[in-house]
Design a protein around this motif. Structure first.
Motif, PDB file in Angstrom:
ATOM      1  N   ASP A 101       0.871  -1.175   0.000  1.00  0.00           N
ATOM      2  CA  ASP A 101       0.000   0.000   0.000  1.00  0.00           C
ATOM      3  C   ASP A 101       0.908   1.226   0.000  1.00  0.00           C
ATOM      4  OD1 ASP A 101      -1.955  -1.925   0.498  1.00  0.00           O
ATOM      5  OD2 ASP A 101      -1.851  -1.624   2.660  1.00  0.00           O
ATOM      6  N   LEU A 155      -0.208   7.601  -1.321  1.00  0.00           N
ATOM      7  CA  LEU A 155      -1.634   7.774  -1.611  1.00  0.00           C
ATOM      8  C   LEU A 155      -2.365   8.460  -0.446  1.00  0.00           C
ATOM      9  CD1 LEU A 155      -3.508   6.757  -4.002  1.00  0.00           C
ATOM     10  CD2 LEU A 155      -4.358   5.072  -2.381  1.00  0.00           C
ATOM     11  N   GLU A 187      -4.143  11.783  -0.752  1.00  0.00           N
ATOM     12  CA  GLU A 187      -5.373  11.710  -1.530  1.00  0.00           C
ATOM     13  C   GLU A 187      -6.531  11.206  -0.653  1.00  0.00           C
ATOM     14  OE1 GLU A 187      -6.458   9.820  -5.806  1.00  0.00           O
ATOM     15  OE2 GLU A 187      -4.317  10.035  -5.326  1.00  0.00           O
ATOM     16  N   ALA A 195      -9.210   2.641  -0.363  1.00  0.00           N
ATOM     17  CA  ALA A 195      -8.239   2.579  -1.450  1.00  0.00           C
ATOM     18  C   ALA A 195      -8.575   1.323  -2.243  1.00  0.00           C
ATOM     19  CB  ALA A 195      -6.835   2.514  -0.886  1.00  0.00           C
ATOM     20  N   ARG A 211      -7.903  -1.250  -5.294  1.00  0.00           N
ATOM     21  CA  ARG A 211      -6.824  -1.690  -6.186  1.00  0.00           C
ATOM     22  C   ARG A 211      -7.283  -1.668  -7.634  1.00  0.00           C
ATOM     23  NH1 ARG A 211      -6.431  -5.540  -1.884  1.00  0.00           N
ATOM     24  NH2 ARG A 211      -8.120  -6.666  -2.863  1.00  0.00           N
ATOM     25  N   TYR A 262      -5.814   2.872  -6.817  1.00  0.00           N
ATOM     26  CA  TYR A 262      -4.351   2.819  -6.763  1.00  0.00           C
ATOM     27  C   TYR A 262      -3.857   1.491  -7.316  1.00  0.00           C
ATOM     28  CZ  TYR A 262      -4.044  -0.378  -2.705  1.00  0.00           C
ATOM     29  OH  TYR A 262      -4.095  -1.453  -1.868  1.00  0.00           O
ATOM     30  N   ASP A 263      -2.574   1.452  -7.630  1.00  0.00           N
ATOM     31  CA  ASP A 263      -1.964   0.213  -8.110  1.00  0.00           C
ATOM     32  C   ASP A 263      -1.256  -0.441  -6.945  1.00  0.00           C
ATOM     33  OD1 ASP A 263      -2.552   0.460 -10.969  1.00  0.00           O
ATOM     34  OD2 ASP A 263      -1.305   2.256 -10.806  1.00  0.00           O
TER      35      ASP A 263
END
Ligand code: UDP
Ligand code: MG
Length: 320
Positions: free
Chosen positions: A104, A108, A111, A125, A127, A199-200
């Motif tokens: 993680d 991020l 954001e 969050a 993925r 997010y990636d």
């Protein structure tokens, strides 16, 4: 004078993460220092690590007032460690939950914060992609697909630990007493206005996954059995179906006899097959009942979820 900035605590369970900690601390520091909209805290929960994780964490905390280390008395597992951290951060205005292994990305967090400040009580969050491959990937995909079908409560797909809980959601979460915890499910159960940030998911920064296959399996079963009664219902359906078949078969034989049609004596094979089949179904049924019963037993025992080591006075900056 009251601090005008909200306090945001980043909660991170840590179990044998020595190889990733230096980078984690560096990146967290960069994020906390570079995001001025909040008073930052980071709460590390050492879940009985057997390597030097706790030494590294304490050394870092000694030189940085934003960092707190909570030590559990032994290894309790990811979910209890997470709960311990969230309880410790109870007085924060918001809590960010994340893994220590940098799957993680801490970058991020600003954001997540922005969405919370924009009015959402819970920020997930989500993925967009994940780096896992092979059997693990297959297992994760299979679990998420199955869980979506079984769960009584819609839990957003592709969400894990990573996210942010605001004050109201935190209060509700801390009041959930259950022992078998599936964080994404509980977070969905709590409700409130929820925003999502994509997010990636990264590969582990270093080291190997610390959760064993058996641990993940337990986690998956906890998720299913605490958010679904469908296995029990399926059992009832299977029972109804099989006994209807038995009844129809019986009727068929009676009619045949009444019509005077000679019945060849049913063979040994049929008998053995039926016995094994029914025996199997019954055992599966008892197993499923046992899964629920065992969980009821664990709840009834009312043991605490985790035990925290007392902090030595010199280090207990956050103790009242
Ligand atoms: N973890 C923990 N206790 C455990 C196992 C894991 O606190 O018994 C922590 C671990 O340090 C990491 C997070 O939980 O911060 C997730 O663990 P891991 O990366 O092994 O899980 P996965 O990525 O496979 O879900
Ligand atoms: Mg991981």
């Amino acid at each position: 004078m009251a601090d005008p900035l909200p306090t945001v605590a980043i909660v991170i369970p840590v179990f044998n993460e020595e190889p990733v900690l230096p980078e984690l601390l560096r990146r967290l520091d960069a994020v906390m220092t570079g995001t001025p909209g909040a008073t930052w805290r980071a709460v590390f929960v050492n879940d009985g690590s057997r390597d030097r994780s706790v030494t590294l964490l304490k050394a870092a905390a000694a030189g940085d007032a934003r960092l707190t280390v909570v030590e559990l008395s032994r290894n309790f597992g990811h979910q209890p460690a997470l709960a311990a951290g969230i309880a410790e951060a109870g007085d924060a205005d918001a809590v960010v939950t994340m893994d220590a292994d940098l799957q993680d990305p801490p970058e991020l967090i600003p954001e997540l914060l922005a969405r919370w400040q924009g009015g959402a009580d819970v920020v997930l969050a989500v993925r967009r992609s994940r780096q896992e491959h092979g059997v693990r990937r297959l297992g994760f995909d299979l679990f998420h697909r199955m869980f979506q079908r079984l769960s009584d409560l819609p839990v957003p797909r592709n969400t894990g630990t990573f996210g942010l809980l605001g004050r109201a959601a935190l209060g509700a979460y801390n009041r959930l007493p259950e022992r078998h915890r599936f964080f994404p499910g509980l977070r969905a159960w709590v409700g409130f206005e929820t925003a999502e940030v994509l997010y990636d998911r990264q590969d582990r920064a270093a080291g190997k996954p610390t959760q064993t296959f058996a641990g993940l399996m337990r986690y998956a079963l906890d998720a299913i059995f605490s958010f679904s009664r469908l296995p029990l219902r399926l059992l009832t359906y299977a029972g109804i179906f099989i006994s209807s078949c038995g009844f129809a078969l019986g009727l068929f034989f009676v009619c045949k006899r009444l019509l005077g049609i000679e019945t060849a004596s049913t063979g040994f094979t049929t008998l053995v097959t039926l016995t094994l089949f029914l025996g199997g179904i019954q055992l599966i049924g008892i197993g499923i009942l046992g899964e629920y019963l065992g969980r009821i037993y664990d709840e009834v025992k009312q043991r605490p979820l985790y035990v925290v080591k007392p902090r030595s006075p010199a280090r207990s900056r956050h103790e009242p």
